[in-house]
Design an enzyme around this catalytic site. Structure first.
Site, PDB file in Angstrom:
ATOM      1  N   GLY A  60       0.838  -1.194   0.000  1.00 27.48           N
ATOM      2  CA  GLY A  60       0.000   0.000   0.000  1.00 27.48           C
ATOM      3  C   GLY A  60       0.870   1.239   0.000  1.00 27.48           C
ATOM      4  CD  GLN A  65       3.495   5.643   3.182  1.00 23.77           C
ATOM      5  OE1 GLN A  65       2.535   5.116   2.597  1.00 23.77           O
ATOM      6  NE2 GLN A  65       4.516   4.948   3.644  1.00 23.77           N
ATOM      7  CB  CYS A 110       5.869   1.930   7.668  1.00 28.12           C
ATOM      8  SG  CYS A 110       5.163   3.388   6.868  1.00 28.12           S
ATOM      9  CG  LEU A 111       6.931   1.165   1.512  1.00 27.68           C
ATOM     10  CD1 LEU A 111       6.126   1.487   0.263  1.00 27.68           C
ATOM     11  CD2 LEU A 111       8.126   0.289   1.184  1.00 27.68           C
ATOM     12  CG  HIS A 153      -0.131   0.455   7.396  1.00 30.70           C
ATOM     13  ND1 HIS A 153       0.883  -0.037   8.192  1.00 30.70           N
ATOM     14  CD2 HIS A 153       0.461   1.359   6.575  1.00 30.70           C
ATOM     15  CE1 HIS A 153       2.034   0.564   7.878  1.00 30.70           C
ATOM     16  NE2 HIS A 153       1.797   1.410   6.894  1.00 30.70           N
ATOM     17  CD  GLU A 154      -1.238   1.865   3.081  1.00 25.19           C
ATOM     18  OE1 GLU A 154      -0.555   0.840   3.222  1.00 25.19           O
ATOM     19  OE2 GLU A 154      -0.735   3.004   3.091  1.00 25.19           O
ATOM     20  CG  HIS A 157       0.589   6.236   6.281  1.00 24.73           C
ATOM     21  ND1 HIS A 157       1.677   6.611   7.039  1.00 24.73           N
ATOM     22  CD2 HIS A 157       0.861   4.980   5.842  1.00 24.73           C
ATOM     23  CE1 HIS A 157       2.556   5.629   7.076  1.00 24.73           C
ATOM     24  NE2 HIS A 157       2.085   4.627   6.360  1.00 24.73           N
TER      25      HIS A 157
HETATM   26  O1  LIG Z   1       1.832   2.821   4.073  1.00 21.81           O
HETATM   27  C1  LIG Z   1       2.285   1.826   3.212  1.00 21.81           C
HETATM   28  N1  LIG Z   1       3.384   1.164   3.739  1.00 21.81           N
HETATM   29  O2  LIG Z   1       4.271   1.869   4.421  1.00 21.81           O
HETATM   30  C2  LIG Z   1       3.807  -0.082   3.102  1.00 21.81           C
HETATM   31  C3  LIG Z   1       3.538  -1.282   3.995  1.00 21.81           C
HETATM   32  C4  LIG Z   1       2.081  -1.429   4.270  1.00 21.81           C
HETATM   33  C5  LIG Z   1       1.716  -2.436   5.325  1.00 21.81           C
HETATM   34  C6  LIG Z   1       2.650  -3.304   5.903  1.00 21.81           C
HETATM   35  C7  LIG Z   1       2.254  -4.197   6.887  1.00 21.81           C
HETATM   36  C8  LIG Z   1       0.917  -4.224   7.292  1.00 21.81           C
HETATM   37  C9  LIG Z   1       0.002  -3.363   6.716  1.00 21.81           C
HETATM   38  C10 LIG Z   1       0.411  -2.477   5.744  1.00 21.81           C
HETATM   39 NI    NI Z   2       3.095   2.801   5.850  1.00 21.24          NI
END
Ligand SMILES: OCN(O)CCCc1ccccc1
Ligand code: NI
Length: 183
Positions: A60, A65, A110-111, A153-154, A157
């Protein structure tokens, strides 16, 4: 194309701000951005492209971000039952959710976080999300388990919330009684 250089990291203010609603109907630029975000996520999951452009794999991405404070996010992944979940969401809103909670047994990453943060992230096990889709139409998603976790999670943000905000600082691997592990 979006690459890791476009993704802001911890400490950047946009990760801790409430993003602005996108004006409706979304402009062509809004839709183009959402397309670019979806393309990044797909690229990050393609070994060749990810290898060539040094992309970290992600399921996601949220506009903050990219330092863009708009309530837009994209998700693209197969859930644990192999169902494809691929959406661009504008002004997403959780309109209802289960009492039951769920957490990824692997924890989350998270990225925008260049470090490994251990611990369980309890979230709603099921959510109903209303949003505007890539076609500018209203959509309503009923999500559960892995899909529910990723979309929460998104959406977090968009509200300046990071996954580790939910980890119990005393014992990162404690979880609420009414929560179940996913994966
Ligand atoms: O916001 C996007 N992100 O940083 C990438 C990883 C997304 C994510 C990773 C683990 C559980 C739920 C969501
Ligand atoms: Ni994230």
């Amino acid at each position: 194309m979006i690459t890791m250089n476009d993704i802001v990291r911890e400490g950047h203010p946009s990760l801790r701000e409430k993003a602005e609603e996108v004006t409706v109907p979304p402009t062509e630029n809004d839709i183009q951005l959402l397309n670019d975000m979806l393309t990044f996520i797909k690229n990050s999951q393609d070994e060749d492209i990810a290898g060539q452009y040094h992309l970290r794999p992600g399921v996601g991405l949220a506009a903050p971000q990219l330092g863009i404070n708009k309530r837009m996010c994209a998700v693209h992944f197969e859930d644990l039952k192999g169902r494809l979940c691929s959406y661009g969401l504008i002004n997403p809103k959780i309109v209802s959710h289960s009492v039951e909670q769920a957490y990824l047994s692997t924890g989350e990453g998270c990225l925008s976080v260049d470090r490994d943060v251990q611990g369980y992230v309890p979230r709603n096990a099921r959510v109903t999300v209303k949003a505007i889709g890539m076609d500018g139409q209203e959509l309503k998603l009923r999500l559960r388990d892995y899909a529910a976790i990723v979309v929460q999670h998104e959406i977090d943000h968009l509200n300046g919330v990071m996954f580790y905000d939910y980890i119990n600082p005393e014992n990162p691997f404690t979880v609420p009684d009414n929560s179940k592990p996913i994966g």
